[in-house]
Scaffold this motif. Structure first.
Motif, PDB file in Angstrom:
ATOM      1  N   PRO A  78       0.830  -1.211   0.000  1.00 51.24           N
ATOM      2  CA  PRO A  78       0.000   0.000   0.000  1.00 51.24           C
ATOM      3  C   PRO A  78       0.861   1.258   0.000  1.00 51.24           C
ATOM      4  O   PRO A  78       1.885   1.321   0.681  1.00 51.24           O
ATOM      5  N   PHE A  79       0.452   2.245  -0.768  1.00 50.27           N
ATOM      6  CA  PHE A  79       1.241   3.467  -0.906  1.00 50.27           C
ATOM      7  C   PHE A  79       1.034   4.397   0.284  1.00 50.27           C
ATOM      8  O   PHE A  79      -0.075   4.523   0.805  1.00 50.27           O
ATOM      9  N   GLN A 112      -5.190   2.074  -6.973  1.00 55.29           N
ATOM     10  CA  GLN A 112      -6.579   2.541  -6.924  1.00 55.29           C
ATOM     11  C   GLN A 112      -6.908   3.061  -5.532  1.00 55.29           C
ATOM     12  O   GLN A 112      -7.528   4.124  -5.390  1.00 55.29           O
ATOM     13  N   ASN A 113      -6.483   2.351  -4.509  1.00 54.29           N
ATOM     14  CA  ASN A 113      -6.748   2.786  -3.136  1.00 54.29           C
ATOM     15  C   ASN A 113      -6.026   4.090  -2.803  1.00 54.29           C
ATOM     16  O   ASN A 113      -6.450   4.816  -1.895  1.00 54.29           O
ATOM     17  N   TYR A 144     -10.016  -8.736  -3.516  1.00 57.52           N
ATOM     18  CA  TYR A 144      -9.940  -7.398  -4.102  1.00 57.52           C
ATOM     19  C   TYR A 144     -10.125  -7.376  -5.618  1.00 57.52           C
ATOM     20  O   TYR A 144     -10.418  -6.324  -6.192  1.00 57.52           O
ATOM     21  N   LEU A 145      -9.966  -8.523  -6.246  1.00 56.02           N
ATOM     22  CA  LEU A 145      -9.969  -8.562  -7.705  1.00 56.02           C
ATOM     23  C   LEU A 145     -11.244  -7.980  -8.306  1.00 56.02           C
ATOM     24  O   LEU A 145     -11.200  -7.203  -9.272  1.00 56.02           O
ATOM     25  N   GLN A 146     -12.406  -8.339  -7.753  1.00 59.20           N
ATOM     26  CA  GLN A 146     -13.675  -7.877  -8.301  1.00 59.20           C
ATOM     27  C   GLN A 146     -13.986  -6.428  -7.957  1.00 59.20           C
ATOM     28  O   GLN A 146     -14.953  -5.856  -8.464  1.00 59.20           O
ATOM     29  N   ASN A 147     -13.144  -5.832  -7.080  1.00 58.43           N
ATOM     30  CA  ASN A 147     -13.379  -4.442  -6.696  1.00 58.43           C
ATOM     31  C   ASN A 147     -12.491  -3.463  -7.442  1.00 58.43           C
ATOM     32  O   ASN A 147     -12.528  -2.264  -7.171  1.00 58.43           O
ATOM     33  N   ILE A 148     -11.658  -3.958  -8.348  1.00 60.31           N
ATOM     34  CA  ILE A 148     -10.836  -3.060  -9.157  1.00 60.31           C
ATOM     35  C   ILE A 148     -11.726  -2.419 -10.217  1.00 60.31           C
ATOM     36  O   ILE A 148     -12.335  -3.114 -11.027  1.00 60.31           O
TER      37      ILE A 148
END
Length: 624
Positions: A78-79, A112-113, A144-148
């Motif tokens: 995470p960034f 994305q986050n 998380y894949l389906q939330n991209i």
């Protein structure tokens, strides 16, 4: 022990044989175009490989500014910093990440986050572009894949190095990602194929397939019923090598003596459903489509597949012929015709329908082999991205010829309306709600509008101006106008068919601004020796010293130069005029009186003689 080892070895060989086709099939990388808009040193077009997850903007485009992460160039964690744009009017941000270290999908998820609108992954080696795919069997990734929801693409190493070089020089790198031509649209009808499986126990991908069919059913049926699309379902099958046809494993995973096989749903030959159960149901679903299509109702396939997943799931041990035929009966499909279409799964012969499916798996022309499930092919081009109703519908709609999109493509589900964000970068009136931004399915266009019968002309991006009669009534013809202290000035002239001219007392371009002219400072008025000038908005006031009278047309004061003589002359003139008026009045009164006297005399002469008349006798003298 040896027997167990032999069985294990056979199982491994069988699984490998079943995977030979998908691994070594001819795979075609679907690409989209990236245009570098700035800086000029690297401007131009480059190719990128569309990611096999997320939501590519089929039929549209995005303009973004490239940004590198301060830490974690590979994006595997995470960034700590944000990719969000600080200025609302600035371009969205595309994160440039390095390949390697973790799954592609995880990199995109982390970006994305952190607020990125898109992700570009720079290859770490010089090689042809590949398609970024999602993890196959990873439970953590499935979370998380389906939330991209953002698009992503892989770019070549040399292109990535060029961008990094410019960013190191503190240059702003702006790119345009264009998906508008990612799908061909040769005619007014879209042809698409959905390669799927009836298996609902393969994890996240099977769940995604089930959800997609359920959610997309309504839109698909509208398209089919309206005659806008031609849809065909397909099912991947493999074959068992001749050496293993009689093995227990092949017999449990295949029908028609090893000709058509599917992997074991649980990947365990000793329990649950077998691969042959999946192949049989796949065949049944193909026949449902064939029978429904023969009656001109191909959309019934969507009803059957949706209902079958709900009513006959593997998890409830209802995945069988009995349950399937109940669903078929409820939809009014002749079950006997479906059984006739399916043929005998135990026969040692080819099944025409399944044989054609195996043939269709092989790519033709620019299309590659179908190697993974699920796969969506639109106008012979493979769709990349997750199976989301909106994303898939947008991709299908991008396959229609310009201006032939059906109404469902412009419904609320599809409408993104780029004009709502920064007016789509088009011209907009600052005074009225008039804009050149027009939203279409393939993205906004900047086109000067016609409003209330008034035509606007211009490039649509930087300016539009009203032309023709009545233009000043609408947004003041796009010209400058301002009101101060109840006084309004405008640069629009109704007598002119176009153009804007600042009114007298102002100077400027007439469109954006008109500034007050200081006539006193510029010495264009009130310049006589006895004048005193005071500037005001849109004009000036000029007064004369000593209370003299200012004559604006002659820009002069009356009097001061000739002293009292001037006032005396005025007095004489006034007195003369008064005298003339009095004399005229006296003459008028005299003439009126004379006229009245003569009239009276004439009347009285009719009744008695007058002394003045010659024929009147003199009176007698008394005493004579």
């Amino acid at each position: 022990m040896a027997r167990a080892a032999e069985n294990l070895s056979l199982s491994v060989l069988l699984l490998l044989s079943l995977l030979v086709f998908p691994v070594f099939g001819r795979f075609v990388v679907e690409k989209n175009s990236i245009s570098v808009l700035s800086p000029e040193s690297i401007a131009g077009k480059q190719d990128s490989a569309i990611g096999n997850f997320g939501a590519p903007d089929y039929g549209g485009s995005m303009i973004l500014d490239v940004k590198l992460p301060e830490k974690g160039a590979d994006g595997c964690k995470p960034f700590e910093t944000s990719f969000k744009r600080m200025n609302p009017k600035a371009n969205p941000t595309v994160a440039l990440l390095d390949r390697g270290g973790c799954y592609f999908a995880l990199k995109v998820w982390n970006a994305q986050n952190a607020g990125a609108a898109c992700v570009l992954v720079a290859d770490d080696r010089v090689e042809p572009l590949i398609t970024m795919d999602s993890p196959q069997e990873d439970e953590k990734a499935a979370e998380y894949l389906q939330n991209i929801t953002i698009p992503s693409a892989l770019i070549e190493k040399t292109f990535g190095d060029q961008i990094k070089g410019e960013l190191a020089k503190k240059q702003t790198v702006t790119v345009k990602l264009d998906w508008s031509e990612s799908l061909p649209h040769p005619d007014e009808k879209v042809e698409y194929e959905f390669w799927t499986s009836s298996n609902d126990e393969c994890g996240a991908k099977c769940d995604a397939q089930v959800d997609f069919v359920k959610n997309f059913k309504g839109a698909a049926q509208l398209l089919e019923k309206g005659g806008y699309t031609s849809f065909t379902p397909h099912y991947i099958t493999w074959y068992c090598p001749d050496a293993f046809v009689k093995s227990k494993q092949c017999q449990s995973q295949c029908i028609n003596h090893g000709r058509y096989c599917a992997p074991d749903p649980e990947q365990d030959f000793s329990k649950g459903y077998d691969g042959k159960d999946v192949v049989t149901e796949n065949l049944r679903q193909l026949c449902v489509f064939k029978v429904a299509n023969a009656s001109n109702k191909p959309w019934v396939w969507w009803d059957y597949v949706t209902d079958f997943h709900i009513r006959c799931p593997m998890s409830e041990k209802k995945y069988n012929q009995e349950c399937a035929e109940k669903v078929i009966g409820s939809l009014g499909i002749p079950a006997n015709k479906v059984r006739e279409c399916m043929g005998n799964p135990d026969a040692d012969t080819s099944n025409p329908l399944l044989k054609s499916e195996q043939d269709a798996q092989v790519g033709q022309g620019a299309r590659g082999d179908v190697t993974i499930l699920p796969t969506l092919i639109i106008n012979d081009r493979q769709y990349r991205g997750k199976l989301d109703k909106g994303a898939v519908l947008k991709a299908i709609c991008a396959g229609f010829k310009e201006s032939t999109e059906p109404p469902v493509c412009l419904s609320d589900d599809m409408e993104t309306n780029e004009c709502l964000t920064n007016n789509g970068g088009c011209w907009k009136s600052t005074e009225a709600n008039i804009t050149a931004c027009k939203d279409t399915f393939r993205g906004r266009i900047c086109e000067c509008p016609t409003v209330q019968g008034v035509q606007f002309q211009g490039d649509g991006y930087t300016y539009c101006e009203a032309v023709g009669p009545g233009r000043c009534k609408l947004d003041n013809g796009g010209c400058w106008s301002e009101t101060r202290n109840g006084q309004t000035f405008s640069a629009c002239k109704s007598s002119h068919l176009k153009g804007c001219d600042c009114p007298p007392g102002f100077h400027g371009d007439g469109k954006k601004h008109c500034e007050d002219v200081d006539e006193c400072k510029e010495k264009t008025a009130c310049q006589c020796a006895d004048c005193s000038c005071k500037n005001k908005w849109g004009g000036y006031d000029c007064t004369c010293k000593g209370g003299l009278l200012y004559m604006k047309e002659q820009d002069t004061c009356i009097g001061k130069g000739s002293g009292r003589l001037g006032w005396f002359a005025i007095f004489v003139i006034v007195a003369a005029m008064v005298g003339i008026c009095v004399a005229g009045y006296a003459v008028y009164k005299y003439r009126i009186r004379s006229y009245m006297d003569s009239e009276i005399r004439a009347i009285m002469a009719q009744y008695m003689p007058l002394d003045s008349q010659s024929d009147v006798h003199q009176p007698l003298r008394e005493g004579l």
